[in-house]
Design a protein around this motif. Structure first.
Motif, short mmCIF file in Angstrom:
data_model
loop_
_atom_site.label_atom_id
_atom_site.label_comp_id
_atom_site.label_asym_id
_atom_site.label_seq_id
_atom_site.Cartn_x
_atom_site.Cartn_y
_atom_site.Cartn_z
N ARG A 228 0.84 -1.21 0.00
CA ARG A 228 0.00 0.00 0.00
C ARG A 228 0.87 1.25 0.00
N CYS A 229 0.41 2.26 -0.74
CA CYS A 229 1.21 3.47 -0.93
C CYS A 229 1.46 4.24 0.36
N LEU A 230 0.49 4.27 1.26
CA LEU A 230 0.66 5.05 2.48
C LEU A 230 1.71 4.46 3.41
N ASP A 231 2.06 3.19 3.20
CA ASP A 231 3.08 2.54 4.03
C ASP A 231 4.38 2.31 3.27
N CYS A 232 4.53 2.93 2.12
CA CYS A 232 5.63 2.59 1.21
C CYS A 232 6.83 3.52 1.39
N SER A 233 8.01 2.94 1.55
CA SER A 233 9.22 3.73 1.76
C SER A 233 9.77 4.31 0.46
N VAL A 234 9.32 3.80 -0.70
CA VAL A 234 9.82 4.30 -1.98
C VAL A 234 8.73 5.06 -2.75
N GLU A 235 7.67 5.40 -2.08
CA GLU A 235 6.52 6.07 -2.71
C GLU A 235 6.90 7.37 -3.40
N ASP A 236 7.89 8.11 -2.84
CA ASP A 236 8.29 9.40 -3.42
C ASP A 236 8.77 9.25 -4.85
N ASN A 237 9.30 8.10 -5.19
CA ASN A 237 9.87 7.89 -6.52
C ASN A 237 8.94 7.16 -7.47
N CYS A 238 7.68 7.02 -7.08
CA CYS A 238 6.71 6.31 -7.91
C CYS A 238 5.69 7.27 -8.53
N PRO A 239 5.60 7.36 -9.84
CA PRO A 239 4.62 8.25 -10.47
C PRO A 239 3.18 7.81 -10.27
N TYR A 240 3.00 6.53 -9.87
CA TYR A 240 1.66 6.00 -9.70
C TYR A 240 1.21 5.99 -8.24
N SER A 241 1.96 6.67 -7.40
CA SER A 241 1.64 6.73 -5.97
C SER A 241 0.22 7.24 -5.74
N LYS A 244 0.14 10.74 -4.39
CA LYS A 244 0.26 11.80 -5.39
C LYS A 244 -1.05 11.99 -6.15
N ILE A 245 -1.67 10.89 -6.53
CA ILE A 245 -2.87 10.97 -7.37
C ILE A 245 -4.07 11.51 -6.61
N TYR A 246 -4.21 11.15 -5.33
CA TYR A 246 -5.42 11.51 -4.58
C TYR A 246 -5.17 12.53 -3.46
N LEU A 247 -4.26 12.21 -2.53
CA LEU A 247 -4.07 13.09 -1.38
C LEU A 247 -3.57 14.47 -1.76
N LEU A 277 -7.64 5.19 1.27
CA LEU A 277 -6.36 4.68 0.76
C LEU A 277 -5.75 3.64 1.70
N LYS A 278 -6.12 3.70 2.96
CA LYS A 278 -5.62 2.71 3.92
C LYS A 278 -6.26 1.34 3.72
N VAL A 279 -7.56 1.34 3.39
CA VAL A 279 -8.29 0.07 3.37
C VAL A 279 -8.92 -0.28 2.02
N GLY A 280 -9.06 0.69 1.13
CA GLY A 280 -9.77 0.45 -0.12
C GLY A 280 -8.85 0.11 -1.28
N PRO A 281 -9.43 -0.21 -2.43
CA PRO A 281 -8.65 -0.64 -3.59
C PRO A 281 -7.73 0.43 -4.16
N TYR A 282 -8.08 1.71 -3.97
CA TYR A 282 -7.31 2.78 -4.60
C TYR A 282 -6.02 3.10 -3.86
N GLY A 283 -5.80 2.48 -2.70
CA GLY A 283 -4.55 2.68 -1.99
C GLY A 283 -3.54 1.59 -2.23
N ARG A 284 -3.89 0.62 -3.08
CA ARG A 284 -3.01 -0.51 -3.33
C ARG A 284 -1.85 -0.13 -4.25
N CYS A 285 -0.74 -0.82 -4.07
CA CYS A 285 0.38 -0.68 -4.99
C CYS A 285 -0.06 -1.16 -6.37
#
Length: 425
Positions: A228-241, A244-247, A277-285
């Protein structure tokens, strides 16, 4: 003046809300008198928007379909896999039908819908909204005027947009064919329909297609990435985070699409979006989803008289749905990009710019094709008011033909074969 056309809305999500807004702008022409949607928030929102009586607001559309007929027409904006049953039921009840695209997710269901509307004498308008876009209508007008001579080749491209595809086709409602449909049907039946219209009256003789599920799989998951993106240590470098898209949009108070989609039971804010984003499908990697639909696909077609057409759709683009078209004729070349049309004349070697009437109420649309949405609903209401199906340019038989072309293109992709059409019957 004729009394307003009475409409019930089945499916009160994004498309149902957009199409029904016509009644707010033109209350003299349309009155929304009923709504059905299993989601209380969406149903109540539409009910309040149109002052619908409580006795005409239902969780289950079956109740409305089984009651005595209470309106002239129905807007069916349910999920793709749930189109056929209400379309057939309301047609049998005598309602004229405005049906969100795709018509249905199987060829058999599409045929059954057309049959039900025909046998019960009701009009069917499928929401191929691009057919009602003033600029795209201008392209058809120019082709028919002969300004580029005989059409020899059509090159058409749809850039889906990198985060749009991640939102809708990797994390979202159209990610999995078993739960929705294949991406050529869900996203690009518009485009095959446009090509079919531009080539008319020439019929398609052959079709072949290639496509792939690219990039969005576990093999491409970055090292150290979380599920999940909210728990991801490399999220800053992902364009699909998802952050980035929602928050990031919510922080800027941008709560329309795509943010509005991920909070179906409340208005989006920092708290509700974060929880989604914590529990729903749109927060998934995006590399850990159950997506199985094509991210890039080409469709090649041969029409009567030697006309060829090539369509491409690609997920990985900066532009979002800003289609580009070049139509090559015997006397000239027509180009379409960024809502602008130009025609190059081979004889004079000069380029002429063409414009279309872009008039549309500013408060109507919430999407990138607001004008097309507006003119689609306007045409359908005019058809019902005047009992004249000629107002509908995406009627049953025409739409069925282009849908069947889409199904056969996908069969070509799956079976690695060239499909030949038999027009002898």
């Amino acid at each position: 003046m004729s009394p307003p056309v009475r409409v019930i809305v089945v499916g009160a999500g994004c498309r149902g809300e957009i199409y029904s807004r016509y009644a707010i702008i033109h209350p003299d022409r349309v009155q929304v008198v009923g709504v059905a949607d299993p989601r209380k928030f969406a149903r109540t929102k539409l009910q309040q928007l149109h002052n619908i009586a409580n006795e005409n607001s239902y969780e289950d559309w079956h109740i409305l379909a089984e009651q005595e007929k209470c309106a002239d027409a129905v807007f069916i904006c349910t999920p793709d896999t749930l189109h056929k049953e209400p379309a057939v039921a309301f047609a049998k009840k005598g309602y004229h039908v405005l049906l969100e695209k795709p018509m249905a997710t199987t060829a058999e269901d599409c045929i059954e819908i057309v049959k039900a509307c025909s046998e019960n004498g009701v009009m069917l308008s499928v929401c191929h909204v691009l057919r009602y876009d003033p600029v795209l209508c201008k392209i058809k007008e120019l082709i028919d005027s002969g300004v580029i001579g005989d059409v020899i080749h059509i090159q058409h491209f749809e850039p889906i947009g990198f985060y749009h595809f991640a939102h809708a086709f990797v994390r979202g409602n159209w990610r999995n064919e078993a739960e929705s449909s294949f991406s050529l049907l869900a996203k690009s039946c518009h485009d095959i329909d446009l090509i079919h219209q531009w080539a008319k009256p020439r019929r398609c003789l052959k079709v072949t297609s290639f496509g792939f599920i690219s990039h969005f799989n576990q093999e491409n998951k970055p090292a150290g990435a979380s599920d999940r993106c909210l728990d991801c240590s490399v999220e800053d470098n992902c364009p699909y985070s998802a952050s980035k898209i929602y928050l990031e949009r919510v922080k800027k108070e941008e709560t329309g699409w795509p943010v509005s989609v991920i909070c179906p039971n409340s208005l989006p804010d920092i708290e509700t979006v974060t929880e989604a984003l914590k529990v729903g499908p749109y927060g998934r990697c995006v590399y850990e989803c159950d997506n199985d639909v094509c991210s890039n696909q080409v469709v090649n077609m041969e029409f009567e008289g030697g006309l060829t057409a090539a369509f491409s759709m690609v997920a990985f683009t900066e532009d979002i749905c800003k289609r580009k078209t070049t139509i090559y004729g015997s006397k000239g070349e027509l180009s379409y990009k960024d809502d602008k049309i130009s025609v190059y004349n081979f004889l004079t070697q000069k380029t002429t710019k063409h414009v279309a009437n872009m008039e549309c109420p500013a408060n109507f649309g919430m999407t990138g094709h607001a004008q097309a949405d507006y003119h689609l609903v306007c045409s359908f209401i005019s058809a019902v008011t005047n009992n004249d199906p000629s107002f509908i340019v995406s009627g049953p038989e025409e739409t069925l033909k282009s849908h069947l072309l889409v199904f056969e293109a996908e069969r070509s992709r799956r079976e690695s074969i060239v499909i030949h059409f038999d027009h002898s019957g």
